[in-house]
Design an enzyme around this catalytic site. Structure first.
Site, PDB file in Angstrom:
ATOM      1  N   LYS A 109      33.849  34.858  17.235  1.00 58.20           N
ATOM      2  CA  LYS A 109      33.388  34.536  18.584  1.00 58.20           C
ATOM      3  C   LYS A 109      34.548  34.086  19.469  1.00 58.20           C
ATOM      4  CE  LYS A 109      28.988  35.468  18.350  1.00 58.20           C
ATOM      5  NZ  LYS A 109      28.381  36.548  19.169  1.00 58.20           N
ATOM      6  N   THR A 141      16.116  31.464  16.025  1.00 59.20           N
ATOM      7  CA  THR A 141      16.034  32.880  15.682  1.00 59.20           C
ATOM      8  C   THR A 141      16.292  33.026  14.189  1.00 59.20           C
ATOM      9  OG1 THR A 141      18.392  33.237  16.085  1.00 59.20           O
ATOM     10  CG2 THR A 141      16.901  33.549  17.964  1.00 59.20           C
ATOM     11  N   TYR A 148      32.198  33.471  11.618  1.00 56.52           N
ATOM     12  CA  TYR A 148      31.466  33.460  12.888  1.00 56.52           C
ATOM     13  C   TYR A 148      32.315  32.844  14.000  1.00 56.52           C
ATOM     14  CZ  TYR A 148      27.584  32.802  16.143  1.00 56.52           C
ATOM     15  OH  TYR A 148      26.761  32.842  17.239  1.00 56.52           O
ATOM     16  N   ASP A 161      24.439  51.708  16.672  1.00 54.46           N
ATOM     17  CA  ASP A 161      24.944  50.824  15.629  1.00 54.46           C
ATOM     18  C   ASP A 161      26.381  50.484  16.004  1.00 54.46           C
ATOM     19  OD1 ASP A 161      25.927  49.549  13.408  1.00 54.46           O
ATOM     20  OD2 ASP A 161      25.348  51.104  11.979  1.00 54.46           O
ATOM     21  N   ASN A 201      25.115  41.907  22.660  1.00 54.33           N
ATOM     22  CA  ASN A 201      24.401  40.847  21.963  1.00 54.33           C
ATOM     23  C   ASN A 201      24.510  40.952  20.443  1.00 54.33           C
ATOM     24  OD1 ASN A 201      22.119  38.785  21.587  1.00 54.33           O
ATOM     25  ND2 ASN A 201      21.277  40.621  20.626  1.00 54.33           N
TER      26      ASN A 201
END
Length: 232
Positions: free
Chosen positions: A160, A191, A156, A60, A87
């Site tokens: 990133k 996804t 996000y 985790d 990932n």
């Protein structure tokens, strides 16, 4: 210590989506693949479904000590790691705005998308260097490119962008060790996070596998999609 029959790769966040498909493609290439998952019991079935030398390992990335424990396990069992793929990621907050910040979501995004990847990279760097030909792949997004960044998805996109910066720093610190470090954008992929309408997951994973299998004279410290450079 068990001597692995082939190269060893670890993929975080690998119980589904791009991570699982990346594990599938690496297994087909003959890698021993470790699927990093939060719950090993839930990761066992996906691991068995890939065939080859694939198994789930507890990792985790948001838990402060998990990366170090996983590193100790891989060291004990294999003595090295040839490929590390960061990932694991959360919170594609496309409906959010930076001027109306949800601090809980932002903190959680950075904890997994940046600090999680950082912890894992630090824990496994010695094992990547041990073989002299390691590959470290940070799964990023063009959403984190400063050259094209706009409004929306603040947690996000900024996390990133930070992951991209970490990629540059890690590449510089590992230069000369034989470890190549790159950030990969898999593109918009269909996804659970990306939602419907994206390209097949196999296409997105292929660019990650490309970076994981670069030759020794391949690039390091770069940002790519489908093997082509992206602007930071």
């Amino acid at each position: 210590m068990t001597t692995p029959p082939n190269k060893v790769a670890l993929v975080t966040g690998a119980n589904r989506g791009i991570g699982l498909e990346t594990g599938r493609q690496l297994a087909k290439l003959g890698f021993t693949v470790l699927l990093g998952v939060r719950d090993v019991a839930k990761g066992e079935a996906p691991a068995k479904g890939l065939g080859g030398h694939v198994e789930a390992i507890a990792l985790d990335v948001a838990a402060p000590d998990a990366a170090a424990r996983a590193g100790d396990e891989v060291q004990r069992r294999f003595g090295r790691l040839d490929v590390l793929i960061n990932n694991a990621a959360i919170h594609y907050d496309s409906g959010s705005r930076a001027l109306r910040p949800d601090w809980t979501v932002i903190r959680e995004a950075f904890e997994t998308n940046v600090f999680g990847a950082w912890r894992v990279a630090a824990a496994f760097a010695p094992l990547l260097k041990a073989g002299g030909h390691g590959r470290l792949v940070n799964v990023s997004s063009e959403g984190g490119s400063l050259a094209s960044m706009g409004g929306g998805a603040p947690a996000y996109s900024t996390s990133k962008a930070a992951l991209n910066a970490l990629t540059c720093v890690l590449a510089a610190e590992l230069r000369g060790s034989g470890v190549l470090v790159n950030a990969i954008c898999p593109g918009w992929v269909a996804t659970d996070m990306g939602g419907p309408g994206g390209r097949p997951v196999a296409q997105g994973a292929a660019g990650i596998v490309w970076a994981a299998t670069l030759p020794d004279d391949g690039p390091t410290g770069g940002f790519f999609r489908d093997g082509k450079r992206l602007p930071w």
